[in-house]
Enzyme design. Structure first.
Site, PDB file in Angstrom:
ATOM      1  N   SER A 138       0.873  -1.177   0.000  1.00  0.00           N
ATOM      2  CA  SER A 138       0.000   0.000   0.000  1.00  0.00           C
ATOM      3  C   SER A 138       0.905   1.220   0.000  1.00  0.00           C
ATOM      4  O   SER A 138       2.077   1.132   0.431  1.00  0.00           O
ATOM      5  CB  SER A 138      -0.860  -0.016   1.274  1.00  0.00           C
ATOM      6  OG  SER A 138      -1.475   1.243   1.483  1.00  0.00           O
ATOM      7  N   TYR A 151      -2.089  -1.156  10.464  1.00  0.00           N
ATOM      8  CA  TYR A 151      -2.099  -1.248   9.002  1.00  0.00           C
ATOM      9  C   TYR A 151      -0.809  -0.647   8.439  1.00  0.00           C
ATOM     10  O   TYR A 151      -0.108  -1.268   7.642  1.00  0.00           O
ATOM     11  CB  TYR A 151      -3.326  -0.526   8.433  1.00  0.00           C
ATOM     12  CG  TYR A 151      -3.522  -0.741   6.950  1.00  0.00           C
ATOM     13  CD1 TYR A 151      -4.145  -1.897   6.479  1.00  0.00           C
ATOM     14  CD2 TYR A 151      -3.066   0.176   6.006  1.00  0.00           C
ATOM     15  CE1 TYR A 151      -4.309  -2.125   5.116  1.00  0.00           C
ATOM     16  CE2 TYR A 151      -3.226  -0.036   4.642  1.00  0.00           C
ATOM     17  CZ  TYR A 151      -3.854  -1.181   4.205  1.00  0.00           C
ATOM     18  OH  TYR A 151      -4.024  -1.414   2.848  1.00  0.00           O
ATOM     19  N   LYS A 155       2.158  -2.854   6.682  1.00  0.00           N
ATOM     20  CA  LYS A 155       2.358  -2.642   5.239  1.00  0.00           C
ATOM     21  C   LYS A 155       3.800  -2.180   4.965  1.00  0.00           C
ATOM     22  O   LYS A 155       4.358  -2.494   3.918  1.00  0.00           O
ATOM     23  CB  LYS A 155       1.324  -1.656   4.687  1.00  0.00           C
ATOM     24  CG  LYS A 155      -0.083  -2.244   4.579  1.00  0.00           C
ATOM     25  CD  LYS A 155      -0.171  -3.359   3.537  1.00  0.00           C
ATOM     26  CE  LYS A 155      -1.599  -3.815   3.284  1.00  0.00           C
ATOM     27  NZ  LYS A 155      -1.691  -4.861   2.243  1.00  0.00           N
TER      28      LYS A 155
END
Ligand SMILES: NC(=O)c1ccc[n+]([C@@H]2O[C@H](COP(=O)([O-])OP(=O)(O)OC[C@H]3O[C@@H](n4cnc5c(N)ncnc54)[C@H](O)[C@@H]3O)[C@@H](O)[C@H]2O)c1
Length: 258
Positions: A138, A151, A155
């Site tokens: 991402s 997150y 990532k």
């Protein structure tokens, strides 16, 4: 990498970006497209609509190493050597610092799951001198997601692992790419409110546009695939002056009411 006649696998393929990848690979002439997802019925539904010579829908929990190894064996036994494995399944868990469960699940899906695939597949690809792994990270893995620490941090782990794999296996003929989109219109972004940094970053891309960027990036042999090209400039600014970048991120967070 050439998709014509290729054997491809997409995890998290029952919907969103994974589904668009599977559909685009079939349209590009892939011989086999394996759609693997926790949602087995969804994966089978997507596979049934592909129209490539050998579609296959399969239930898979990417955090289960034995299940990943079984799927690798099954695909290679039934369909032939894997040319492209897209390790794309992801989860959006944990607001702010999240709880321990958010961290454990995010790490399992965004980092360890890719390790399971590499253990099962990279030595085989190296022995054949061909094959490609694509890891979906991402833009949050290059920059930051202000909404969720689990997150953002896991990532970053995806990007670091993809780089590690490219260094470790690149000279053995194993290609590695890392897909780093900003916001994409999928179930993952569906419920985001106005204060979300994902929406503040710019318009959402359609999953089909992300799949287009992946096909171009693979054809060009790129490691980093950026469907939102502006992310390259944001990353340059972050690397050039970390203090200035952090100050800018704090201002952006304040504007969002954080
Ligand atoms: N949507 C965005 O804005 C965006 C931006 C950057 C990166 N990404 C990343 O792109 C990837 C795909 O996201 P999406 O937006 O299509 O999300 P999505 O929620 O629409 O799809 C994710 C899919 O992954 C599957 N999945 C989750 N955990 C799994 C597991 N343990 N095993 C197997 N399958 C599992 C889900 O069942 C689902 O079908 C993710 O890695 C996500 O983090 C998304």
């Amino acid at each position: 990498m050439n998709l014509q006649g290729a054997v491809t696998v997409v995890t998290g393929g029952a919907r969103g970006i994974g589904r668009a990848l599977a559909e685009r690979f079939a349209a590009e002439g892939a011989r086999a497209v394996v759609v693997a997802d926790l949602d087995r019925e969804g994966a089978e539904r997507v596979a049934a609509g592909l129209g490539c010579p050998s579609p296959l829908g399969a239930g898979l929990d990417v955090t289960d190493p034995a299940a990943v190894a079984r799927l690798v064996d099954r695909v290679e036994d039934e369909l032939g050597p894997v040319d492209l494995w897209c390790s794309n399944a992801g989860v959006a868990l944990g607001h702010d610092l999240g709880d321990d469960g958010d961290w454990e699940r995010s790490f399992a899906v965004h980092v360890l799951a890719h390790v399971h695939v590499a253990r099962a597949l990279a030595p085989r690809m190296a022995a054949r001198g061909r094959g490609h792994l694509l890891l979906t990270a991402s833009a949050a893995g290059l920059l930051a997601s202000m909404d969720s620490a689990p997150y953002s941090v896991t990532k970053h782990g995806t990007v670091a692992l993809a780089e590690w794999l490219a260094i470790r296996w690149g000279d053995a003929g194993v290609g590695v790419s890392c897909l780093c989109p900003q916001g994409v219109r999928t179930a993952m972004t569906e419920g985001l409110g106005a204060g979300s940094s994902v929406l503040a970053a710019g318009p959402l891309l359609e999953p089909e546009a992300v799949a287009g960027a992946v096909v171009r990036g693979l054809a060009e042999g790129r490691f980093l695939i950026l469907p939102h090209p502006e992310v390259a400039e944001f990353e340059r600014r972050r690397a050039a002056d970390r203090d200035r970048w952090l100050a800018g991120m704090r201002r952006a967070r304040a504007r969002l009411g954080g």
